[in-house]
Design a protein around this motif. Structure first.
Motif, short mmCIF file in Angstrom:
data_model
loop_
_atom_site.label_atom_id
_atom_site.label_comp_id
_atom_site.label_asym_id
_atom_site.label_seq_id
_atom_site.Cartn_x
_atom_site.Cartn_y
_atom_site.Cartn_z
N ASP A 33 0.77 -1.65 0.37
CA ASP A 33 0.59 0.29 -0.04
C ASP A 33 0.99 1.24 -0.07
O ASP A 33 2.26 1.21 0.73
N LYS A 34 0.52 2.24 -0.62
CA LYS A 34 0.91 3.53 -0.99
C LYS A 34 1.16 4.01 0.59
O LYS A 34 2.32 4.86 1.23
N LEU A 35 0.02 3.88 1.52
CA LEU A 35 0.26 4.42 3.04
C LEU A 35 1.25 4.24 4.05
O LEU A 35 1.24 2.52 3.70
N TYR A 36 2.34 4.08 4.63
CA TYR A 36 3.87 3.75 5.18
C TYR A 36 2.17 2.81 6.71
O TYR A 36 2.93 1.70 6.87
N GLU A 37 1.98 4.02 7.32
CA GLU A 37 0.98 2.82 8.55
C GLU A 37 0.44 1.48 7.51
O GLU A 37 0.88 0.67 8.39
N LYS A 38 -0.24 1.70 7.00
CA LYS A 38 -0.92 0.36 6.47
C LYS A 38 0.39 -1.05 5.89
O LYS A 38 0.11 -2.16 6.49
N ARG A 39 1.46 -0.35 5.40
CA ARG A 39 2.82 -1.22 5.25
C ARG A 39 3.12 -1.58 6.52
O ARG A 39 3.73 -3.30 6.55
N LYS A 40 3.41 -0.38 7.67
CA LYS A 40 4.14 -1.31 8.75
C LYS A 40 3.21 -2.34 9.44
O LYS A 40 3.94 -2.97 10.57
N ASN A 41 1.46 -2.36 9.49
CA ASN A 41 1.25 -2.47 10.26
C ASN A 41 1.16 -4.04 8.84
O ASN A 41 1.35 -5.31 9.97
N ALA A 42 1.31 -4.00 7.96
CA ALA A 42 1.41 -5.49 7.43
C ALA A 42 2.88 -6.05 8.18
O ALA A 42 2.50 -7.59 8.08
N ALA A 43 3.45 -5.49 7.63
CA ALA A 43 4.87 -5.95 8.07
C ALA A 43 4.85 -6.63 9.86
O ALA A 43 5.17 -7.76 10.15
N LEU A 44 4.30 -6.10 10.19
CA LEU A 44 3.72 -6.71 11.52
C LEU A 44 3.06 -8.08 11.31
O LEU A 44 3.57 -8.83 12.39
#
Length: 698
Positions: free
Chosen positions: A18-29
């Motif tokens: 996703d282009k949003l960092y927060e979504k990428r961060k949550n996915a990484a978790l």
């Protein structure tokens, strides 16, 4: 790939790109948790599949957001693996390293962040990728994006911490990369490099000093950087290394000396000062290691003596004096020629101080290594003299110098002649010298010079080929030509002629020469030379002659010549005893009656004069000249030549005696009152010395 899709929900993969960092961060978790569960269950195949999916489908994707998600996902997977991450680093790290050079600055930033998080987990296990990480950080230190630079600096500090605490770091593998990067001019990269050099040098287990020659030039290059901060950092690093050199028992001075010599000629004042300061310390500390580099060091010092900056001049003068005080031997690789070349070149300097010091160095070389300097000068002359015209000029010039300075002939004559014989062919040199001395007007000098040349001929290893050629004078055309060529000038000295005849095995002629001598010829000088010849007859050079004495019947004229010499020697002299002892060993059983009659029937001198048209080709063998003997020598003519030359010498001595007598008479007439006041003298004290008392055997 199917295994990875079965354990990672599609929504997680979608959010990871996703282009949003927060979504990428949550996915990484989410990915971190999944990998952690797989690690606990020991399912490393699925872990490997997940990492492969993140790398291939995300970090290598053409979509920037996918690449960003892949990087944060790989970092999350590493965190989930914790202590078991090391076995998967070969899959995890390469995609991240590749992203450090991504064209998108945000991707490069996240790559720094990802590698930072990975490094925090695996620590020392990351060392196997150190060179690739260092290379990437080196480029990122000069990144056009300030955020990327900041992220790279954070990663750089962490990697430094890891390296300093690791026992797996290989300095040997790292140095080639460092050496390559030291030539970069970018100020940010230079700061980065100096920082790493300083950190690595602070680690006790890493020997940066041993590899200093590999990056020393790069550090010196930074001293002239336009940034004061970089100059200060480079200078600080160099000062630290110099202090370590002073305290270290083992330093590679040679390689570094070459670098310092080049930097001492830098147009930058600060670089020159630093280089000459280092050279100063090296001269004090380097010892034998620096001997081969003395010439190069001198070439750097002499121009600095006239530097416009006073600090440089002071250090250069101190270094120059220190270098000159070291006394080295050519055997220790001390290249006299190279130093002489440097000093000679600096004589052309536009600066007076440099020219003066160059002269001092030439004087020092002449004082300590005169022989080597003379040889070097001769080498130069010999190169010029390969041309026939210049060869003649060189030999004439040499004889002239010997004539005006007899001490040169005594002290350096043998050295000079021997060296020229090596460089310009011994036979050619001796033939030319003989031609010049044959017409020499100064007969006393000619005699001295011939005696010196004769001694060199008989004793020097460099002239062994010439001696062998002369031994063939009676049977070889080349030997005959050389004998005849030398004979004309050798006539100036009776002992030189006798030596030449014995060397050429012309024994009958030697006997004739001995019997041609008159009372005036046999003086103190003659006896001194005869003493030398007798002693030379006992050396290996005349071994062939001593062996011929085993056949006195065949070499009857040799025996007669030696007995003739014995009769000329005072009986109490050491030479008389040496020769008599040798002649006592001659076997008597091999004498032939006819040969004895022929040898004792008359004076060989008168015999040769009688056979003025005959040629002598062997010992005791007189044959009529039929005009076809190519190797025959007209000894009668040669003997006449010798007699005439000795007559000239006797006339000169008589003239000198008469001149001295007239001078004494003039002095006595000028002071009659003084003579009268002294009262009557005995008649013997006023008599002029008799010729026998001046030149006799006693």
């Amino acid at each position: 790939m199917a295994d990875a899709l079965s354990v990672i929900p599609a929504s997680v993969l979608r959010n990871l790109s996703d282009k949003l960092y927060e979504k990428r961060k949550n996915a990484a978790l989410e990915v971190e948790g999944i990998v952690k569960q797989l690690a606990l269950s020991g399912d490393h195949e699925k872990i490997s599949a997940v990492i492969k999916l993140l790398a291939k489908e995300f970090t290598y994707s053409p979509q920037a957001n996918h690449r960003k998600g892949g990087l944060i996902g790989l970092a999350a997977a590493t965190v989930g693996l914790t202590s078991e991450a090391a076995q998967h680093l070969e899959q995890i790290v390469p995609p991240v390293l590749n992203s450090l050079s991504d064209q998108d600055s945000r991707v490069r930033y996240y790559a720094c962040e990802a590698l930072y998080n990975i490094a925090k987990v695996v620590r020392g296990d990351l060392i196997i990728f150190f060179n690739q990480i260092f290379d990437a950080l080196c480029k990122l230190s000069a990144d056009s994006d300030a955020n990327v630079q900041s992220a790279a600096h954070l990663l750089d500090r962490l990697v430094k911490d890891i390296v300093t605490e690791s026992d797996q770091f290989s300095i040997e593998e790292f140095i080639p990369l460092l050496r390559e990067r030291m030539n970069v001019l970018n100020p940010y990269v230079r700061q980065f490099l100096v920082g790493w050099i300083t950190v690595l040098d602070s680690v006790p287990d890493i020997d940066m000093l041993g590899f200093l020659p590999d990056f020393l030039d790069g550090l010196f290059n930074m001293l002239s950087d336009s940034s004061p901060e970089i100059r200060q950092q480079a200078d600080s690093a160099l000062s630290e290394f110099l202090q370590e050199i002073k305290n270290s028992p083992s330093v590679d001075y040679g390689r570094m000396a070459e670098i310092l010599v080049q930097r001492a000629a830098s147009p930058d004042e600060f670089t020159r000062l630093t280089a000459i300061t280092w050279i100063n310390e090296f001269v004090k500390l380097g010892g034998d290691q620096l001997v081969p580099y003395y010439a190069d060091i001198l070439g750097a010092i002499l121009p600095c003596i006239s530097d416009k900056e006073e600090k440089i001049r002071v250090v250069a003068r101190e270094t120059n004096e220190e270098l000159r005080s070291i006394k080295s031997d050519p055997a220790e690789a001390f290249d006299v020629g190279a130093i002489l070349y440097i000093a000679r070149r600096q004589l052309d300097s536009e600066w007076e101080a440099t020219r003066i010091e160059a002269l001092h160095w030439i004087s020092t070389l002449l004082d300590r290594h005169r022989a080597e300097v003379v040889l070097l000068v001769l080498d130069i002359h010999a190169c010029i003299a390969r041309d026939p015209l210049h060869f003649r000029q060189l030999i004439v010039f040499l004889v002239h110098n010997f004539r005006v300075d007899h001490s040169l002939l005594e002290r350096r004559g043998a050295l000079i002649i021997r060296r020229l014989c090596v460089l310009l062919d011994a036979e050619r040199v001796y033939r030319e010298l003989s031609t010049i001395l044959e017409g020499e007007a100064d007969l006393d000098f000619a005699c001295i010079m011939v005696q010196a040349l004769n001694l060199i001929l008989l004793t020097s290893s460099e002239l062994s080929v010439l001696r062998e050629l002369l031994k063939q004078s009676l049977v070889n055309a080349a030997g005959k030509d050389l004998f005849v060529s030398l004979y004309a000038s050798w006539c100036h000295s009776p002992m030189a002629i006798l030596s030449l005849c014995l060397l050429a095995q012309a024994y009958q002629h030697a006997s004739a020469v001995i019997q041609s001598l008159v009372e005036e010829d046999i003086n103190v000088k003659f006896l001194v030379q005869l003493d030398k010849l007798i002693r030379l007859l006992e050396t290996p050079i005349f071994a062939y002659l001593r062996l011929q004495l085993l056949e006195p019947g065949r070499y009857i004229w040799l025996l007669k010549a030696l007995y003739g010499l014995l009769m000329l020697l005072p009986q109490q002299s050491a030479a008389f005893k040496i020769l008599r002892t040798r002649l006592k060993t001659v076997p008597s059983h091999s004498f032939n009656g006819d040969q004895l009659k022929r040898a004792s029937s008359g004076n060989p001198y008168s015999q040769i004069l009688h056979y003025s048209g005959s040629q002598i080709s062997e010992d005791g063998d007189v044959r009529q000249d039929n005009g076809n003997l190519q190797n025959g020598i007209n000894f009668a003519s040669r003997l006449q030549q010798f007699v005439q030359m000795q007559r000239q010498h006797r006339m000169l001595e008589k003239s000198q005696e008469q001149s001295q007598a007239r001078s004494s008479s003039t002095l006595s007439k000028e002071g009659p009152e003084a003579e009268e006041s002294r009262g009557p003298q005995t008649s013997d004290s006023n008599l002029p010395p008799s010729r026998s008392s001046r030149r006799g055997l006693g």
